[in-house]
Enzyme design. Sequence first.
Site: not given
Length: 404
Positions: A80, A174
Site C-alpha cells: 500500500d 502498513e
Amino acid sequence: MQSVKERFLRYVAMDTQSCDDMDAVPSTEKQWKLAECLVEELKQIGAGDVRMGEHCYVYATIPATCGEKLPVLGFIAHMDTATAMSGKDVKAKVIPYQGGDIVLNEELGIVMRAAQFPALADEIGKDLIVTDGTTLLGADDKAGIAEIMAMAEYLLANPQIPHGEIKIGFTPDEEVGRGVDFFDVEGFGADGAYTVDGGAVGELEYENFNAAGAKVTIHGTSIHPGSAKGQMKNALLVGMELEGMLPQEQKPAYTEGYEGFFHLDTMEGSVEEAVMDYIIRDHDRAKFEEKKRLFMQVVDFLNAKYGEGTVEVSLKDSYYNMKEKLVCHMELVENAKAAMEKLGITPIVCPIRGGTDGARLSYMGLPCPNLCTGGYHCHGKFEFISVQDMEKVVELLICLAQNA
C-alpha cells in the site's frame, strides 16, 4: 530478466493507497490488483510455495541451493501507499540528473528545488525517477517490492549461487498500522527477516518509535453568537486549548533523532462538535508512557473545566520499539553491516522516526530490522528514487541472501 526499474515503474502505475477509516484488511480493494500481479510474477520466475492469503498477504519461497543447514531468511515489503497524498494515476518519469532544480510540472509551476532538498546533491549523475507533482511516487514501498522481486528472479535464474532458503512476504495496509494483523509468522517459516522499507542507500535500522494514536471527540454547545454569553461551548476552541496545553517544543517540526513528539494529524468540526487525531511517539518506553499520561491529564483538566464528557478520547498503542526484541538477534544487524561494507556501502545505523511492519513482527516472534530502499521524501509530491540506488539495493539483498 526484468530490470528493477521496469518492475518499479509497473508497480507504481497501480493505485494501492490504503484507507485509515476502514477496519477491514485490506482496507481498500485496489490493493488486490498488485497482490494478484505479484503472485503471477512469482510463479513465472519459478518461486515455490506461492500463495495469497484471504487478507491480501503474498508469500513465496526461494529454495535453498546448498546442502549446509543455514537460517531461513525472509524479505518483506508492503504494497500500500500512504494516505497523505493520492497514489492514483502516478505519472512517473526518469530524468538524467545533472544538478539544480527539477521542474516536475511546468504547467502547474511545481518545482523540486535543490536548496530545499539537499539530498539531491548526492544524486548528481544518476537517473532519478520522479512524479509530475500531482501525486506521490510510491517508492514507499514499491521500491522495496521491486528490489525483492529483482533479487528473487536473479537467485532463481542462477541456482549455482549458494544460499539457504529464502522467504518472501508482501503485506497490505502498513501505512495505516495494520500491515501484519493477519501475517502468518508460523507459516512464513523464517528464522529472521528484513523489511525493505527504508530510505537512503546504507540506512539500517533496528530501533523505532513506541507509538500510540489518540482520537479526540469534543462535544460543544452551539448557540447563536448574539445570545451566546454563558451558554456557548465552542468545541473548536476547546480543541485549540488542548493543543496549546501540550509541550510546544515536542512537535515533529522541532524534533529529530531520538526525540519524541505529539502530532496533531487532523482536525475538523464546528462549534457543536470537533474531532482531532493525534499520534504520540517516543523511542524511550518510559518517556512514551509519560507522554500518554500527560495527554490524559490535559483531557482531565479540560473536562473539569468545561464539564465531564466534553472531551472524549480513544487512546490506543500502535507498536513498540523493536530494539527490545532485536538485542538478542543482533546477528541480523551485523550481517547487514558486513554485506554493505562488502559492496562499498557505508552503513548508516539510525533510529526510525516512525515504524515498519518489522516492529510488530519482532514482537510476534520474527526478529526483523529494516533495510534501505534508496527512496527519498516519501508520502509527498517531491518523492524520488534513483535507478542506480535501486540496483545497489538489489545487490545488497543478493549478498545478504548468500550470507544469512
